[in-house]
Enzyme design. Structure first.
Site, PDB file in Angstrom:
ATOM      1  N   PRO A 372       0.803  -1.224   0.000  1.00  0.00           N
ATOM      2  CA  PRO A 372       0.000   0.000   0.000  1.00  0.00           C
ATOM      3  C   PRO A 372       0.838   1.277   0.000  1.00  0.00           C
ATOM      4  O   PRO A 372       1.835   1.371   0.708  1.00  0.00           O
ATOM      5  CB  PRO A 372      -0.813  -0.120   1.286  1.00  0.00           C
ATOM      6  CG  PRO A 372      -0.930  -1.577   1.514  1.00  0.00           C
ATOM      7  CD  PRO A 372       0.368  -2.161   1.041  1.00  0.00           C
ATOM      8  N   CYS A 373       0.383   2.224  -0.786  1.00  0.00           N
ATOM      9  CA  CYS A 373       1.118   3.481  -0.934  1.00  0.00           C
ATOM     10  C   CYS A 373       0.453   4.610  -0.165  1.00  0.00           C
ATOM     11  O   CYS A 373       0.909   5.741  -0.233  1.00  0.00           O
ATOM     12  CB  CYS A 373       1.167   3.880  -2.394  1.00  0.00           C
ATOM     13  SG  CYS A 373      -0.445   4.349  -2.996  1.00  0.00           S
ATOM     14  N   ASN A 374      -0.628   4.309   0.531  1.00  0.00           N
ATOM     15  CA  ASN A 374      -1.435   5.365   1.151  1.00  0.00           C
ATOM     16  C   ASN A 374      -0.591   6.386   1.902  1.00  0.00           C
ATOM     17  O   ASN A 374      -0.796   7.584   1.782  1.00  0.00           O
ATOM     18  CB  ASN A 374      -2.434   4.760   2.149  1.00  0.00           C
ATOM     19  CG  ASN A 374      -3.276   3.676   1.548  1.00  0.00           C
ATOM     20  OD1 ASN A 374      -2.815   2.960   0.678  1.00  0.00           O
ATOM     21  ND2 ASN A 374      -4.501   3.555   1.989  1.00  0.00           N
ATOM     22  N   LEU A 376       2.514   7.014   1.571  1.00  0.00           N
ATOM     23  CA  LEU A 376       3.673   7.466   0.808  1.00  0.00           C
ATOM     24  C   LEU A 376       3.288   8.451  -0.282  1.00  0.00           C
ATOM     25  O   LEU A 376       4.079   9.304  -0.674  1.00  0.00           O
ATOM     26  CB  LEU A 376       4.385   6.262   0.156  1.00  0.00           C
ATOM     27  CG  LEU A 376       4.716   5.085   1.055  1.00  0.00           C
ATOM     28  CD1 LEU A 376       5.353   3.964   0.245  1.00  0.00           C
ATOM     29  CD2 LEU A 376       5.643   5.515   2.186  1.00  0.00           C
ATOM     30  N   ALA A 377       2.059   8.325  -0.767  1.00  0.00           N
ATOM     31  CA  ALA A 377       1.647   9.063  -1.952  1.00  0.00           C
ATOM     32  C   ALA A 377       1.522  10.556  -1.685  1.00  0.00           C
ATOM     33  O   ALA A 377       1.082  10.987  -0.617  1.00  0.00           O
ATOM     34  CB  ALA A 377       0.314   8.523  -2.456  1.00  0.00           C
TER      35      ALA A 377
END
Length: 420
Positions: A372-374, A376-377
Site C-alpha cells: 500500500p502506498c497510502n 507514501l503518496a
DNA sequence: ATTATCATGAGAGATCTT
DNA sequence: AAGATCTCTCATGATAAT
C-alpha cells in the site's frame, strides 16, 4: 584502467556510436567499472536528474557520478532498450524465488533506501509508464529478475491521448496542448466541475479568453479530464482506465463505481510490469507457481497471462473482497487451468501457512506485489507519514513472507560472514 | 444506506529567470 | 549558480445529496 582514461575512451566510443553520454556512462559503470564504482547508477530515493545531497547515515556506499541517465527509464524501456546491460545483483538477492516489488516513485525521503535495504540491497528501478501507454505512472520496482532480452506485450498500446482515445480528437481544442494523461488516481472529478467548465467556455463566444483557458487547463490537468463534446470535458471512465492500464475490457465490471475507481487507481500498469516479467517466459515454459501479495485486481496475473506464461498455482493475498472477486471472475473467464488460492489478510499468513503451501505446491517461482502506498503518496494530506504508516507498513509483511523462501536472512548473513 | 461533492497542502522535482 | 515559479501526486474525511 584509470578513471580519466576510462572516461576518455568512453568519449571516443560515444562519438563513434552516437549513443547518449548518459546511457554510455550508465552501461560502462555496470559492465566495466562495477568493481571500482560500487554500487553503480541509481542513488536511492533520488528520482531526479539533478544532483542532490546524498542521504546521510546510510550503511551502503553512495557513488556520485557526474551525469546520470534518465532515471525514470530504469534498466531500459522498449523505445530505448539497453539490452546489452547486465547488472550485478547482491548474492543474497539471487533467487529462487524471483521477487518483484512495486511502489510509488516519489515517496518521503529515505523510504526507498529502507525498502531497498530490506530487499537485499537490490537497487530500485524507476520507470514512468508513459513509455508504455498514454498515461503517466511513475513507479519504483525492486526485483531480482534478469534484465536482458526483455520484450513488450503486443500489441503496443497507443502512446498519445488521441491514439488511446480517438473519439476525443475531434473535440480537443487547439489551445489544450496535452498529448498524454496524468497519473490515474483513485478519485475522479465531479460532474459539477465539468458543468462549471462548460459554463465558463459557453460564456465566451468563439475563442475563450486567456483567463478561461488558463482555468480550464488547470482543472483539466488537475483532474485528468478529456474532451468529450463541445466545451465539454469528462473524467476517464473505468473502461478507459482499464485500457490505459493494460487490462481487458470491463475487467472490473460488477463492482460499484467508487470501488472500481479506487481499485484501478491502485493498480499496476500491466504493460510496464509485463515488460519486466517477460524474461521469465523462456525460463518457465511449463508455467509458474506465483505468490501474489496485495494482488488488487490482478495486475501481476494479467501480465503473466498476457505474456503467455501458464499460471500453475497462484496464491493471491488481497484484503478487499471486491478486488478478490474481480480476480476470481477473470480467472474463471479466462479458463485458467491452474489453481487460485485466495487469502484475505496478509497478517494472518504465518510460517506454518507458508510451509503448508510449499509442501502442497512445491517452490514458488515468483513472489510479486506492490504494498500500500497510502502513507507514501503525494496526494495524501492527512497521513503521509512514510513506510511506518498504518497501511504502508504492510511492506514489512511482504518482506517477512518473502524472507521465508530461498533468500538468506540478514542476521544469518552477519553470523556467516563474521566467522573466521 | 449509498453515493456525490468538496475541502484539505506539503513536498519534491522540473523549468524558467536572474 | 541561485532563486523564483510552475507542476504534479496509486488520498482522506466531512458533509451534502440521493
Amino acid at each position: 584502467m584509470g578513471h580519466k582514461a576510462h572516461i576518455a575512451e568512453l568519449a571516443d566510443y560515444i562519438s563513434a556510436n552516437q549513443i547518449s553520454k548518459e546511457q554510455q556512462l550508465y552501461e560502462s559503470f555496470i559492465e566495466k567499472d562495477s568493481s571500482t564504482l560500487s554500487p553503480p547508477l541509481v542513488r536511492y530515493n533520488d528520482v531526479s536528474k539533478k544532483k542532490r545531497k546524498p542521504p546521510q547515515n546510510e550503511s551502503f556506499p553512495m557513488q556520485r557520478i557526474k551525469s546520470t541517465p534518465n532515471i525514470m527509464k530504469g534498466f531500459g524501456v522498449p523505445s530505448e532498450p539497453w539490452n546489452r546491460v547486465e547488472r550485478i545483483l547482491p548474492w543474497r538477492a539471487v533467487g529462487p524465488p524471483y521477487f518483484y516489488y512495486e511502489n510509488v516513485a516519489n515517496t518521503p525521503k529515505g523510504v526507498w533506501t529502507t525498502i531497498s535495504r530490506f530487499l537485499y540491497d537490490v537497487q530500485p528501478e524507476f520507470v514512468d509508464s508513459i513509455s508504455f501507454c498514454a498515461s503517466v505512472r511513475k513507479r519504483g520496482y525492486v526485483h531480482n529478475l534478469p534484465i536482458c532480452n526483455r520484450f513488450p506485450l503486443l500489441p503496443r498500446p497507443p502512446l498519445t491521448i488521441h491514439g488511446a482515445l480517438p473519439s476525443t480528437e475531434s473535440w480537443w481544442p487547439i489551445w489544450d496542448p496535452r498529448t498524454h494523461l496524468n497519473c490515474i488516481l483513485t478519485c475522479i472529478g465531479s460532474a459539477k466541475l465539468t458543468e462549471r467548465i462548460k459554463n465558463a467556455l459557453d460564456s465566451c463566444d468563439g475563442e475563450p479568453t486567456p483567463q478561461v483557458k488558463r482555468y480550464v487547463l488547470q482543472e483539466c490537468r488537475k483532474w485528468n479530464l478529456i474532451w468529450v463534446g463541445k466545451n465539454r470535458v469528462a473524467p476517464l471512465e473505468p473502461r478507459e482506465m482499464e485500457a490505459l492500464l493494460g487490462f481487458p475490457e470491463d475487467h472490473t465490471r460488477g463492482i460499484n463505481m467508487k470501488e472500481r475507481y479506487k481499485a484501478l487507481g491502485n493498480s499496476f500498469q500491466v504493460d510496464t510490469v509485463a515488460y519486466h516479467l517477460s524474461v521469465l517466459k523462456e525460463r518457465f515454459p511449463r508455467g509458474m507457481n506465483v505468490l501474489s501479495m496485495f494482488s488488487g485486481i490482478g495486475g501481476a496475473e494479467v501480465a503473466l497471462y498476457r505474456l503467455g506464461i501458464p499460471l500453475k498455482n497462484v496464491v493471491s493475498i488481497e484484503i478487499s473482497a471486491t478486488s478478490r472477486s474481480v480476480l476470481r471472475n477473470w480467472w474463471q473467464q479466462t479458463n485458467q487451468r491452474g489453481r487460485l488460492v485466495e487469502v484475505g489478510d496478509i497478517q494472518d499468513v504465518g510460517p506454518e501457512q507458508v510451509a503448508a503451501w510449499l509442501s502442497e505446491f512445491g517452490e514458488f517461482d515468483l513472489v510479486i506485489g506492490g504494498s500500500p502506498c497510502n502513507n507514501l503518496a503525494g496526494g495524501n494530506r492527512v497521513s503521509r507519514n512514510g513506510l511506518e504508516g498504518e497501511e504502508s507498513s504492510l511492506f514489512f509483511d511482504y518482506y517477512r513472507i518473502l524472507n521465508q523462501f530461498g533468500a538468506v536472512d540478514k542476521n544469518e548473513l552477519t553470523n556467516l560472514t563474521s566467522l573466521p
